[in-house]
Design an enzyme around this catalytic site. Structure first.
Site, PDB file in Angstrom:
ATOM      1  N   HIS A  40      -7.815   1.521 -10.158  1.00 55.87           N
ATOM      2  CA  HIS A  40      -7.757   1.360  -8.702  1.00 55.87           C
ATOM      3  C   HIS A  40      -7.485  -0.101  -8.350  1.00 55.87           C
ATOM      4  O   HIS A  40      -8.133  -0.665  -7.460  1.00 55.87           O
ATOM      5  CB  HIS A  40      -9.081   1.798  -8.063  1.00 55.87           C
ATOM      6  CG  HIS A  40      -9.435   3.223  -8.323  1.00 55.87           C
ATOM      7  ND1 HIS A  40     -10.742   3.657  -8.504  1.00 55.87           N
ATOM      8  CD2 HIS A  40      -8.662   4.332  -8.446  1.00 55.87           C
ATOM      9  CE1 HIS A  40     -10.760   4.954  -8.707  1.00 55.87           C
ATOM     10  NE2 HIS A  40      -9.504   5.397  -8.680  1.00 55.87           N
ATOM     11  N   ALA A  52      -2.346  -0.786  -1.683  1.00 59.87           N
ATOM     12  CA  ALA A  52      -3.710  -1.181  -2.034  1.00 59.87           C
ATOM     13  C   ALA A  52      -3.863  -2.670  -2.287  1.00 59.87           C
ATOM     14  O   ALA A  52      -4.986  -3.191  -2.281  1.00 59.87           O
ATOM     15  CB  ALA A  52      -4.181  -0.401  -3.261  1.00 59.87           C
ATOM     16  N   GLN A  85      -7.416   6.453  -2.802  1.00 56.36           N
ATOM     17  CA  GLN A  85      -6.234   7.098  -2.240  1.00 56.36           C
ATOM     18  C   GLN A  85      -6.330   7.283  -0.733  1.00 56.36           C
ATOM     19  O   GLN A  85      -5.384   6.981   0.000  1.00 56.36           O
ATOM     20  CB  GLN A  85      -6.000   8.448  -2.910  1.00 56.36           C
ATOM     21  CG  GLN A  85      -4.726   9.155  -2.456  1.00 56.36           C
ATOM     22  CD  GLN A  85      -4.417  10.382  -3.289  1.00 56.36           C
ATOM     23  OE1 GLN A  85      -5.053  10.633  -4.307  1.00 56.36           O
ATOM     24  NE2 GLN A  85      -3.446  11.163  -2.866  1.00 56.36           N
TER      25      GLN A  85
END
Length: 260
Positions: A195, A228, A240
């Site tokens: 992430h 992101a 997400q």
């Protein structure tokens, strides 16, 4: 740059897992046929059936203060992820299963709000050359403490599943008990969640940020960043939906003329 990482402990279990198909090609063929013919069977569950978040207990005052300074009171510290497969050391998921006839399961944990910061930089003046990426996992002492605590927490959960486990802990092994040994295992077994975010963080001009609240790059006309990388802080979970929210917000600004 910030990123989540995860690692897991592993047991042999008395229930079918991905190991069944790896150990016996006929099992995999049956599963594939069920999926293709009727959208049923084990292949309809490609991910964990559930996730769990919690606030860690027994954290040292110094680590708790460092975490609280960077988060809010309702943010979790840990995310637990049960996996019906052998994750092992996460270097090649197709080869991590011991293939010894047993079914294996893993219990993984992500540090939801890690404090370690990494970096992304250029390796040369050519855009064709890959960048230098350093996630810098486990740099902050609080992350180290929570990672060790997480492995012990996984073991707490495993004790509640003795009716489906076989023998002792397979990985890292019941002989791994000291903080130093647990940390050494985690460093070998961790992998990106992944992430990654924060390399073009959003903020005020002059604060070290790259874009403003509308995604506009400071000092450049007609350029926005909408992904992101603009997150100033890594969200405490899967990112997400947050990416969607940022994209929808900035797209709406552009469509409604609020982009100037």
């Amino acid at each position: 740059m910030q990123d989540h990482f995860w690692f897991s402990s592993q047991y042999r279990v008395l229930v079918p897992t991905a190991s069944a198909g790896i150990n016996d090609a006929s099992n995999l063929a049956v599963s594939r046929r069920l999926y293709e013919d009727s959208a049923s069977g084990p292949l309809t569950i490609p991910a964990p059936g559930f996730l769990a978040w919690e606030k860690a207990k027994n954290v040292s005052p110094a680590s708790r203060q460092a975490i609280d300074d960077q988060t809010t009171a309702d943010w979790p510290d840990l995310e637990h992820i049960p996996i019906a497969a052998a994750l092992g050391y996460q270097r090649n998921y197709q080869k991590e299963d011991p293939m010894d006839g047993f079914n294996y399961a893993s219990l993984g944990t992500i540090l939801a709000a890690p404090l370690s910061r990494g970096s992304v930089s250029i390796s040369s003046a050519s855009a064709s050359d890959p960048p230098l990426i350093d996630p810098n996992y486990l740099y902050h002492p609080a992350d180290i403490e929570l990672a060790i605590l997480s492995l012990r927490r996984q073991r707490d959960f495993w004790t509640q599943m003795k009716d489906i486990t076989i023998g002792d802990e397979y990985l890292p092994g019941s002989n791994i008990t000291s903080d130093a040994d647990i940390l050494a295992f985690i460093k070998k077994a961790l992998a990106p969640a992944p992430h990654a975010c924060g390399t073009c963080r959003m903020g005020k001009k002059g604060s070290g940020s790259v874009v403003d609240g509308k995604g506009r790059v400071f000092g450049v006309k007609g350029l926005r960043v909408v992904d992101a990388s603009v997150f100033p802080v890594l969200p405490p979970g899967h990112i997400q939906s947050t990416v969607y929210a940022v994209a929808e917000k900035i797209a709406d600004d552009i469509l409604k003329g609020r982009w100037r």
